[in-house]
Design an enzyme around this catalytic site. Structure first.
Site, short mmCIF file in Angstrom:
data_model
loop_
_atom_site.label_atom_id
_atom_site.label_comp_id
_atom_site.label_asym_id
_atom_site.label_seq_id
_atom_site.Cartn_x
_atom_site.Cartn_y
_atom_site.Cartn_z
N ASN A 149 16.48 34.32 -128.24
CA ASN A 149 17.34 34.37 -129.66
C ASN A 149 16.31 33.64 -130.54
O ASN A 149 16.59 34.08 -131.80
CB ASN A 149 18.74 33.78 -129.46
CG ASN A 149 18.73 32.33 -129.14
OD1 ASN A 149 17.91 32.03 -128.46
ND2 ASN A 149 19.68 31.55 -129.89
N GLU A 247 20.11 23.54 -121.45
CA GLU A 247 20.75 23.87 -123.00
C GLU A 247 21.43 25.13 -122.73
O GLU A 247 20.64 26.00 -122.65
CB GLU A 247 19.67 23.92 -123.93
CG GLU A 247 18.91 22.53 -124.25
CD GLU A 247 19.82 21.53 -124.93
OE1 GLU A 247 21.05 21.96 -125.51
OE2 GLU A 247 19.51 20.29 -124.45
N CYS A 281 22.96 29.79 -130.52
CA CYS A 281 23.85 28.97 -129.61
C CYS A 281 24.85 28.07 -130.53
O CYS A 281 25.92 27.55 -130.20
CB CYS A 281 23.40 28.24 -128.63
SG CYS A 281 21.87 27.15 -129.41
N GLU A 455 17.88 17.17 -125.78
CA GLU A 455 16.62 17.29 -126.22
C GLU A 455 16.44 16.56 -127.56
O GLU A 455 17.45 15.89 -128.11
CB GLU A 455 16.14 18.72 -126.43
CG GLU A 455 16.26 19.63 -125.19
CD GLU A 455 15.94 20.96 -125.13
OE1 GLU A 455 16.34 21.84 -126.26
OE2 GLU A 455 15.07 21.34 -124.61
P1 NAD Z 1 19.35 34.13 -119.69
O1 NAD Z 1 19.87 32.76 -119.16
O2 NAD Z 1 19.52 35.30 -119.48
O3 NAD Z 1 17.66 33.79 -120.07
C1 NAD Z 1 17.01 32.76 -120.28
C2 NAD Z 1 15.76 32.56 -119.72
O4 NAD Z 1 15.73 32.48 -118.19
C3 NAD Z 1 14.79 33.75 -119.89
O5 NAD Z 1 13.44 33.31 -120.05
C4 NAD Z 1 15.00 34.67 -118.53
O6 NAD Z 1 14.02 35.36 -118.05
C5 NAD Z 1 15.09 33.18 -117.68
N1 NAD Z 1 15.86 33.45 -116.34
C6 NAD Z 1 16.89 34.47 -116.10
N2 NAD Z 1 17.14 34.57 -114.74
C7 NAD Z 1 16.54 33.33 -114.09
C8 NAD Z 1 16.62 32.70 -112.92
N3 NAD Z 1 17.43 33.46 -111.81
N4 NAD Z 1 15.70 31.87 -112.83
C9 NAD Z 1 14.92 31.43 -113.71
N5 NAD Z 1 15.00 31.77 -114.70
C10 NAD Z 1 15.65 33.00 -115.21
O7 NAD Z 1 19.61 33.64 -121.43
P2 NAD Z 1 19.21 34.72 -122.72
O8 NAD Z 1 20.14 35.91 -122.65
O9 NAD Z 1 17.84 34.94 -122.79
O10 NAD Z 1 19.67 33.61 -123.83
C11 NAD Z 1 20.82 33.60 -124.52
C12 NAD Z 1 21.79 32.53 -124.12
O11 NAD Z 1 20.93 31.12 -124.41
C13 NAD Z 1 23.13 32.22 -124.55
O12 NAD Z 1 24.14 31.91 -123.61
C14 NAD Z 1 22.89 31.22 -125.49
O13 NAD Z 1 23.95 30.38 -125.90
C15 NAD Z 1 21.98 30.47 -124.85
N6 NAD Z 1 21.12 29.48 -125.60
C16 NAD Z 1 21.64 28.20 -125.69
C17 NAD Z 1 20.72 27.24 -126.69
C18 NAD Z 1 21.15 25.82 -126.33
O14 NAD Z 1 20.39 24.88 -127.45
N7 NAD Z 1 22.19 25.37 -125.90
C19 NAD Z 1 20.06 27.67 -127.56
C20 NAD Z 1 19.47 29.07 -127.46
C21 NAD Z 1 20.25 29.87 -126.77
#
Ligand code: NAD
Length: 475
Positions: A149, A247, A281, A455
């Protein structure tokens, strides 16, 4: 078509398995680049390179590490327009958001932690039992995993403190938006960044992320992404007793009281729900509005939402672009269908737009209570709900009626109330009469299903170092 290979040991590297994934333009739904579909062999090569690079990098004087981060920031700053254009195309985000906010923030992340490297100090405790002082050593090789995102913004938010503290890094960007991390790696090669210190491995989570987090040489994992994947990573890391920072998702409340300047703040309130098509997020996806202004607020808010300029993300006039992928579009459309099934009234939007790409109209819903799934589960799209409240205590109860706890914003002119609520809301980040106001020194993170750890500033420098206490008897 741009190709995104891995970046390992200071150079571009083809995937060991020879497989590539398509990268799509969200505004057209068509592929426009390819990214390496890495596997455990690529992870192995990257962790080996980072392991070899660690002794030299960690023994550099702090100023020298700071200079490298500053040089990377300089190189990025000289190419803001290119990075903004690529980020906009890759993620479908309005180009002005990329150029004015996100790429500058990536530069700021690198500079901020360059300074942090030179300012980071440890504690001493004198008197109670002799003299104690604390050494803070880098951990070794660390893994960073980031989402789609805010691709470069969050990628740099993790690698910068890790590198500043003296660690070497294997970074895994999202396979959905791999372009700017690839370009940053190219910049690192161009400026002669020491080989093996920063490695980028691309690919799917299960193929690359899991081998990375389970590698015995990885000392810590900094993850930003969904709650489901965060839990999976925590499950892998726990028996290895590995440090993790998570996060995760959010379902953030926006509390609007009748005495607030809400009419003057409508632009910010709309942004807080719909910036980046709600794919931040920190977006406030649950608006809680005092009943005496409920109808007037909804009318004015919806009118402002309907005035958002929807269009091609690379057009500088566009305020609202598509969702990032077909899979995410399908998820948001399913959430809208579920909202209707549970009795939502659609005040605006509620449908996909009749144009190419993954556009969903900015949507405002009401008539759903705190128990509705729509109000409990993260949608992470352009969908905001509105609920009325009659009292401060009801507003607080509604704000806390979720298992997430990332952020909240409170809109009121009553300072006592604002501070009471800020202390009562279960969230890691609370804003009063503002949204997304960021000072990089502050702790950043959430509670409950929103994550573990913080963080930002000293929190990040501490996460990426191991304290060792040294006690000296004073006789
Ligand atoms: P996601 O969890 O699908 O993927 C995030 C990352 O994790 C990607 O690089 C993905 O390839 C990797 N990943 C996926 N499966 C994995 C596994 N089994 N083992 C290790 N790595 C793996 O999330 P997304 O769809 O890319 O992002 C959206 C989400 O991120 C939303 O839930 C959003 O709220 C959250 N987000 C949180 C923050 C925060 O600071 N709290 C900031 C931005 C986004």
């Amino acid at each position: 078509m741009k190709r995104c290979p891995h970046f390992i040991d200071g150079a571009a590297r083809e995937p060991a398995g020879g497989r590539w994934l398509d990268v799509f333009d969200p505004a057209s739904g068509r592929p426009f680049a390819t990214v390496a579909a890495g596997d455990a062999r690529d992870v192995e090569a990257a962790v080996a390179a980072a392991t070899s690079a660690f002794p030299a990098w960690s023994s550099l004087p702090n100023e020298a590490r700071a200079r490298w981060l500053d040089r990377l920031a300089d190189a990025l700053e000289a190419r803001v327009d290119l990075f903004a254009e690529v980020e906009s195309r890759d993620g479908g985000k309005p180009i002005r958001l990329a150029r004015d906010v996100e790429i500058p923030r990536a530069i700021a992340n690198l500079r901020f932690f360059a300074h942090a490297a030179t300012q980071f100090a440890s504690e001493s405790h004198h008197g109670q039992a002799g003299l104690n002082y604390t050494l803070r050593a880098p951990l070794g090789v660390v893994a960073t995993i980031s989402p789609w995102n805010l691709p470069l913004y969050l990628f740099t938010w993790k690698i910068a403190p890790a590198l500043a503290a003296g660690n070497t890094v294997v970074a895994k960007p999202s396979e959905v938006t791999p372009l700017t991390a690839t370009l940053l790696a190219e910049l690192a090669a161009e400026i002669g960044f020491p080989a093996g210190v920063l490695n980028v491995v691309h690919g799917l989570g299960p193929d690359v992320g899991e081998p990375l987090v389970s590698d015995p040489r990885i000392k810590a994992i900094s993850f930003t992404g969904s709650t489901a994947v965060g839990k999976r990573i925590a499950g892998i890391a726990a028996p290895l007793l590995r440090k993790v920072s998570l996060e995760l998702g959010g379902k953030n409340p926006t509390l609007v009281f009748a005495d607030s300047d809400w009419e003057d703040q409508l632009d910010t309130l709309v942004r807080s729900a719909f910036q980046n098509s709600g794919q931040i997020c920190l977006c406030g996806s649950r608006l809680l509005v005092e009943r005496s202004i409920y109808t007037a607020f909804c009318d004015a808010f919806v009118a402002r939402v309907q005035a958002l300029r929807i269009g091609d993300p690379v057009d500088p006039d566009t305020q609202f672009g598509p969702l990032v992928s077909q899979a995410h579009f399908d998820k948001v459309m399913a959430a809208l269908a579920a909202a209707r099934d549970e009795g939502a009234r659609v005040l605006c939007g509620g449908t996909a737009l009749d144009r190419p790409g993954w556009f969903v109209a900015p949507t405002v819903l009401d008539r759903l209570g705190p128990d509705a799934v729509t109000n409990r589960e993260e949608i992470f799209g352009p969908v905001a709900t509105v609920q009325p409240f009659d009292s401060e205590s009801e507003a607080l109860a509604l704000a806390n009626a979720t298992d997430y706890g990332l952020s909240a914003s409170i809109w009121t002119r009553d300072l006592d109330r604002a501070h009471r609520l800020a202390a009562g809301i279960r969230a890691g980040i609370v804003w009063i009469n503002t949204w997304l106001m960021r000072d990089l020194r502050t702790p950043f993170g959430g509670v409950g299903q929103s994550g573990l750890g913080r963080e930002g500033g000293l929190e990040a420098m501490r996460f990426f170092t191991e304290p060792r206490n040294v006690g000296i008897a004073l006789r």
